[in-house]
Design an enzyme around this catalytic site. Structure first.
Site, mmCIF file in Angstrom:
data_model
loop_
_atom_site.group_PDB
_atom_site.id
_atom_site.type_symbol
_atom_site.label_atom_id
_atom_site.label_comp_id
_atom_site.label_asym_id
_atom_site.label_seq_id
_atom_site.Cartn_x
_atom_site.Cartn_y
_atom_site.Cartn_z
ATOM 1 N N TRP A 185 15.809 -29.228 25.531
ATOM 2 C CA TRP A 185 16.290 -30.620 25.590
ATOM 3 C C TRP A 185 17.262 -30.743 26.769
ATOM 4 O O TRP A 185 18.169 -29.914 26.904
ATOM 5 C CB TRP A 185 16.971 -30.959 24.261
ATOM 6 C CG TRP A 185 17.525 -32.355 24.180
ATOM 7 C CD1 TRP A 185 16.903 -33.517 24.550
ATOM 8 C CD2 TRP A 185 18.821 -32.731 23.677
ATOM 9 N NE1 TRP A 185 17.727 -34.589 24.301
ATOM 10 C CE2 TRP A 185 18.910 -34.137 23.776
ATOM 11 C CE3 TRP A 185 19.911 -32.026 23.156
ATOM 12 C CZ2 TRP A 185 20.032 -34.847 23.367
ATOM 13 C CZ3 TRP A 185 21.032 -32.729 22.744
ATOM 14 C CH2 TRP A 185 21.081 -34.122 22.854
ATOM 15 N N ASP A 266 19.816 -25.670 16.471
ATOM 16 C CA ASP A 266 19.830 -27.113 16.654
ATOM 17 C C ASP A 266 18.723 -27.662 15.767
ATOM 18 O O ASP A 266 17.542 -27.440 16.009
ATOM 19 C CB ASP A 266 19.569 -27.457 18.130
ATOM 20 C CG ASP A 266 19.611 -28.958 18.370
ATOM 21 O OD1 ASP A 266 19.793 -29.723 17.399
ATOM 22 O OD2 ASP A 266 19.461 -29.374 19.538
ATOM 23 N N LYS A 302 16.575 -38.788 13.419
ATOM 24 C CA LYS A 302 15.132 -38.917 13.294
ATOM 25 C C LYS A 302 14.684 -38.925 11.840
ATOM 26 O O LYS A 302 13.960 -39.828 11.419
ATOM 27 C CB LYS A 302 14.427 -37.776 14.040
ATOM 28 C CG LYS A 302 14.127 -38.069 15.477
ATOM 29 C CD LYS A 302 15.335 -38.170 16.387
ATOM 30 C CE LYS A 302 15.959 -36.826 16.677
ATOM 31 N NZ LYS A 302 17.038 -36.904 17.688
HETATM 32 N N1 PLA Z 1 18.829 -31.877 19.804
HETATM 33 C C1 PLA Z 1 17.569 -32.100 20.194
HETATM 34 C C2 PLA Z 1 16.655 -30.945 20.349
HETATM 35 C C3 PLA Z 1 17.137 -33.407 20.447
HETATM 36 O O1 PLA Z 1 15.885 -33.608 20.820
HETATM 37 C C4 PLA Z 1 18.026 -34.472 20.283
HETATM 38 C C5 PLA Z 1 17.611 -35.897 20.561
HETATM 39 C C6 PLA Z 1 19.338 -34.183 19.852
HETATM 40 C C7 PLA Z 1 19.692 -32.858 19.617
HETATM 41 C C8 PLA Z 1 20.400 -35.196 19.641
HETATM 42 O O2 PLA Z 1 20.101 -36.255 18.860
HETATM 43 P P1 PLA Z 1 21.209 -37.165 18.214
HETATM 44 O O3 PLA Z 1 22.503 -36.904 18.895
HETATM 45 O O4 PLA Z 1 20.734 -38.545 18.434
HETATM 46 O O5 PLA Z 1 21.238 -36.770 16.792
HETATM 47 N N2 PLA Z 1 16.631 -36.058 21.559
HETATM 48 C C9 PLA Z 1 16.039 -37.385 21.821
HETATM 49 C C10 PLA Z 1 17.071 -38.416 22.187
HETATM 50 C C11 PLA Z 1 15.291 -37.883 20.609
HETATM 51 C C12 PLA Z 1 18.005 -38.072 23.301
HETATM 52 O O6 PLA Z 1 17.628 -37.468 24.304
HETATM 53 O O7 PLA Z 1 19.169 -38.419 23.131
HETATM 54 C C13 PLA Z 1 15.035 -37.176 22.970
HETATM 55 O O8 PLA Z 1 14.356 -38.146 23.340
HETATM 56 O O9 PLA Z 1 14.902 -36.041 23.451
#
Ligand code: PLA
Length: 456
Positions: A185, A266, A302
């Site tokens: 991520w 995570d 989610k």
């Molecule tokens: N960890 C991972 C692996 C994630 O994909 C995301 C969210 C988070 C943590 C954090 O989410 P939160 O703080 O909203 O609980 N990833 C998203 C959104 C869904 C983003 O980038 O913020 C994504 O599109 O990858």
């Protein structure tokens, strides 16, 4: 010493009075003047100081975020056929955001309860929420919970939990290096670096097989320094959709424990990958069952659709309850100057649902429906590409797990699809399957077909 302090006190009080007097006299003379600024000495921060450059004029324009910036570009596109497959946000078949029924019910209960107030929560958050969140991820029968070895704090969704956890480690743990998967991520390296950790990568994904590079993973973790922190995606790896099998998790566990590597899970997609909350927590539970220590960051964005409520939890599993008490005291020192204490509403929704067996059951059904719809989107997209005879092997679309498909499209193809088809995704070719519907799949399949056959 006493006397010196008193003299200092009087001198500074005297100075303050003189400053005040000079301000007042400035003020009276400006009142009488036609040009209020004429008697003031020019200050670069004053709005009326025409002709001066901003004190911020040297600041560079920052690039948009690689994920949330996709939504910014999407919003600017006037096309009626545009589709946003960038950010991982669940949409219904009609393409609308979804608030779960059980969440609406919990909110009604909360609104109708006159005893509820808006007082500050403790620094660590809502106690019920913390206990229930630990049970959700570690399992109701977890020995670590029964032995009071888990310190859990409510944080600002998954991101905030990762941020608090990593700052805690940077301040209190001897090893500052954190190994994160390649790729991962996009926010991970930023969160960990700003917290004071040093980021290194371990091999994870093999573009050749579009699967796990298990050999590379084991090799890289084997050569990590003793005690290093290792970030693991509990399930539904983002962006690749590739997870280790349970047997592979067991091998990873053995290797990590033998080297004293510290697992930091995570868990942003529990229940969203397979549709089962327990199945999606198996990796974490494997590590907790051996009695060793680990961290886990949980998000309800989610799986409960609480994206904007920013509700999540950080748990640190310790070897003993007295260590857990001290760990919690240090977590409070991290949180207090960061945001003081967390918001009450989202955590109250989660606690209401988790503690009521009927509502919990209803949640699992709604969660399964979301997971199933994503799986059916995978099948439909795969079939649509097959139908079009799109060159290449697309079976990874149905094999990958969770919210995303890592398509293998390159950044030129991604740019082409946005320009010609108004389909938006991250530059690495990741698409959010949750943003698709039966209506948009033919359009996406046409776009992929055109990109693959027209752009190298
Ligand atoms: N960890 C991972 C692996 C994630 O994909 C995301 C969210 C988070 C943590 C954090 O989410 P939160 O703080 O909203 O609980 N990833 C998203 C959104 C869904 C983003 O980038 O913020 C994504 O599109 O990858």
């Amino acid at each position: 010493m006493e006397n010196a302090n008193m003299i200092h006190h009087f001198l500074s009080a005297d100075r303050r009075i003189r400053t005040l007097a000079s301000h007042l006299s400035d003020h009276s003379s400006t009142m009488a003047s036609d040009n209020p600024t004429s008697t003031l000495s020019p200050s670069p921060t004053a709005g009326s100081y025409v002709g001066s450059a901003s004190v911020f004029s040297a600041i560079a324009q920052a690039p948009e975020d690689s994920i949330l910036g996709v939504t910014v570009a999407f919003n600017k596109d006037p096309s009626p056929v545009k589709v946003n497959l960038g950010v991982g946000a669940y949409r219904t078949e009609e393409g609308k955001p979804l608030v779960l029924n059980v969440v609406r019910k919990a909110e009604q209960l909360l609104v109708n309860d006159p005893s509820r107030v808006k007082e500050y929560l403790p620094i660590t958050g809502l106690a019920d929420f913390n206990n229930l969140s630990a049970r959700l991820i570690f399992g109701a029968g977890s020995l670590a919970i029964q032995e009071n070895r888990v310190a859990t704090v409510q944080c600002l969704s998954g991101t905030g939990s990762l941020r608090v956890g990593s700052e805690f480690l940077a301040r209190n743990y001897h090893e500052k290096v954190i190994y994160i998967p390649q790729p991962t991520w996009g926010n991970h390296p930023k969160v960990f670096t700003i917290s004071g950790l040093v980021v290194k990568y371990y091999r994870y994904y093999d573009p050749g097989t579009r699967g796990l590079n298990f050999h590379g993973l084991l090799e890289d973790l084997s050569s990590a320094p003793q005690g290093a922190i290792v970030l693991l995606h509990a399930c539904a790896h983002n962006p690749t959709g590739v997870d280790p099998t349970l047997e592979q998790w067991e091998q990873i566990r053995q290797l990590m424990r033998s080297k004293g590597l510290l697992p930091f899970f995570d868990s942003a997609y529990q229940g969203f990958a397979s549709g089962s909350l327990d199945a999606d927590a198996q990796s974490v539970r494997l590590f907790v069952a051996d009695g060793g220590e680990c961290l886990a960051a949980q998000s309800y964005a989610k799986n409960m659709g609480l994206y904007g409520e920013r509700v999540g939890a950080l748990s640190i599993v310790c070897k003993s309850s007295d260590v857990a008490v001290r760990v919690e005291s240090q977590l409070k020192l991290v949180i207090r100057p960061m945001y003081s204490n967390p918001p009450i509403h989202g955590a109250s929704i989660v606690a209401t649902i988790l503690k009521n067996s009927e509502m919990y059951h209803e949640w699992t059904i709604e969660l399964k429906a979301m997971a199933d719809r994503i799986i059916s989107m995978r099948k439909q997209l795969f079939d649509a590409l097959l139908q079009r005879g799109t060159p290449g092997d697309w079976s990874h679309i149905i094999k990958q797990i969770g919210m995303f498909t890592f398509t293998g499209l390159n950044s030129d193809q991604v740019t082409f699809m946005a320009k010609e088809f108004h389909i938006y995704m991250t530059a690495d070719g990741r698409i959010s399957m949750a943003g698709l519907s039966s209506r948009t799949i033919p359009h996406l399949a046409d776009a992929i077909h055109a990109a693959v056959t027209g752009i190298n």
